[in-house]
Write a protein that holds these residues in place. Sequence first.
Motif, PDB file in Angstrom:
ATOM      1  N   TYR A   1      -9.068 -47.583 -30.463  1.00 58.48           N
ATOM      2  CA  TYR A   1      -9.546 -46.680 -29.409  1.00 58.48           C
ATOM      3  C   TYR A   1      -8.815 -45.339 -29.481  1.00 58.48           C
ATOM      4  CZ  TYR A   1     -10.148 -44.963 -24.591  1.00 58.48           C
ATOM      5  OH  TYR A   1     -10.399 -44.204 -23.481  1.00 58.48           O
TER       6      TYR A   1
ATOM      7  N   ASN B   1     -15.590 -44.259 -23.833  1.00 61.30           N
ATOM      8  CA  ASN B   1     -14.547 -44.459 -22.832  1.00 61.30           C
ATOM      9  C   ASN B   1     -15.098 -45.452 -21.797  1.00 61.30           C
ATOM     10  OD1 ASN B   1     -12.437 -44.284 -21.064  1.00 61.30           O
ATOM     11  ND2 ASN B   1     -12.796 -42.164 -20.487  1.00 61.30           N
TER      12      ASN B   1
ATOM     13  N   HIS C   1     -11.923 -35.973 -30.940  1.00 67.26           N
ATOM     14  CA  HIS C   1     -11.656 -34.878 -30.016  1.00 67.26           C
ATOM     15  C   HIS C   1     -10.326 -34.149 -30.245  1.00 67.26           C
ATOM     16  CE1 HIS C   1     -15.113 -36.271 -27.753  1.00 67.26           C
ATOM     17  NE2 HIS C   1     -14.601 -37.487 -27.762  1.00 67.26           N
TER      18      HIS C   1
ATOM     19  N   ILE D   1      -5.581 -41.592 -20.926  1.00 67.14           N
ATOM     20  CA  ILE D   1      -5.829 -41.573 -22.369  1.00 67.14           C
ATOM     21  C   ILE D   1      -4.621 -40.997 -23.097  1.00 67.14           C
ATOM     22  CG2 ILE D   1      -7.277 -40.589 -24.184  1.00 67.14           C
ATOM     23  CD1 ILE D   1      -9.609 -40.704 -22.165  1.00 67.14           C
TER      24      ILE D   1
ATOM     25  N   MET E   1     -10.503 -41.700 -30.505  1.00 67.03           N
ATOM     26  CA  MET E   1     -10.448 -40.543 -29.611  1.00 67.03           C
ATOM     27  C   MET E   1      -9.788 -39.348 -30.293  1.00 67.03           C
ATOM     28  SD  MET E   1     -11.949 -41.059 -26.836  1.00 67.03           S
ATOM     29  CE  MET E   1     -12.513 -42.252 -25.669  1.00 67.03           C
TER      30      MET E   1
ATOM     31  N   MET F   1     -12.134 -36.352 -24.227  1.00 63.49           N
ATOM     32  CA  MET F   1     -11.961 -37.797 -24.455  1.00 63.49           C
ATOM     33  C   MET F   1     -12.393 -38.587 -23.218  1.00 63.49           C
ATOM     34  SD  MET F   1      -8.284 -38.111 -26.312  1.00 63.49           S
ATOM     35  CE  MET F   1      -7.816 -37.131 -27.712  1.00 63.49           C
TER      36      MET F   1
ATOM     37  N   ASP G   1     -16.111 -38.927 -23.096  1.00 60.82           N
ATOM     38  CA  ASP G   1     -16.723 -39.589 -24.251  1.00 60.82           C
ATOM     39  C   ASP G   1     -17.453 -40.861 -23.825  1.00 60.82           C
ATOM     40  OD1 ASP G   1     -16.819 -41.395 -26.708  1.00 60.82           O
ATOM     41  OD2 ASP G   1     -16.098 -39.516 -27.558  1.00 60.82           O
TER      42      ASP G   1
END
Length: 177
Positions: free
Chosen positions: A117, A138, A125, A147, A121, A132, A135
């Motif tokens: 993950y 997410n 990004h 995040i 991300m 993020m 997104d």
Amino acid sequence: MPKAKKSGKRKKFDYTLDRKKMKKQFFKKYNPRIENTQIRNAWDDKKTTYTNMQEMGLAFDPNRTLPIAKKSLLREDKVTKAPVGIVTKPYVVNQLQEEADRPEKDSKTLSSDLMEYAQYMMREHGDDFKAMARDEKNYYQDTPKQIKRKIIEYQRCHPEHYDAFVQALGAPPLPVQ
């Protein structure tokens, strides 16, 4: 005045009880298992807990060892002295001190899903945490700060993986806080 019901009854032997097991349970409760190896090796079952602890140089009652001075307005403060015993087993305290001084290994790891993950991300990004958060992947609807914390945790727990990933991206690494 009436008598107790069972007082006149004759005592009978209970064949359902296992006397050997009862004796074992009694001794297990009487002499509990000491988890610390240094203390267990120096422990003497024939002596009391207080005596054993005193011989090892450990405190049985911390309130007596480090008393709190009571402050009074009218008279001078009395300093009570803790009872001083003869330490015959100082090696126990030394071993405990050595064990406490050893640095603890950081055994925290992250799940592979969380690592993927964070990598996804960062790949998509870069440093834009607001993007993020918006997104579509997410799924847990993490905020930008959450995040960022997850990425920093990934950086802290797996520095080799993180460095290799950042070099493969060709992007500057995030500053660790």
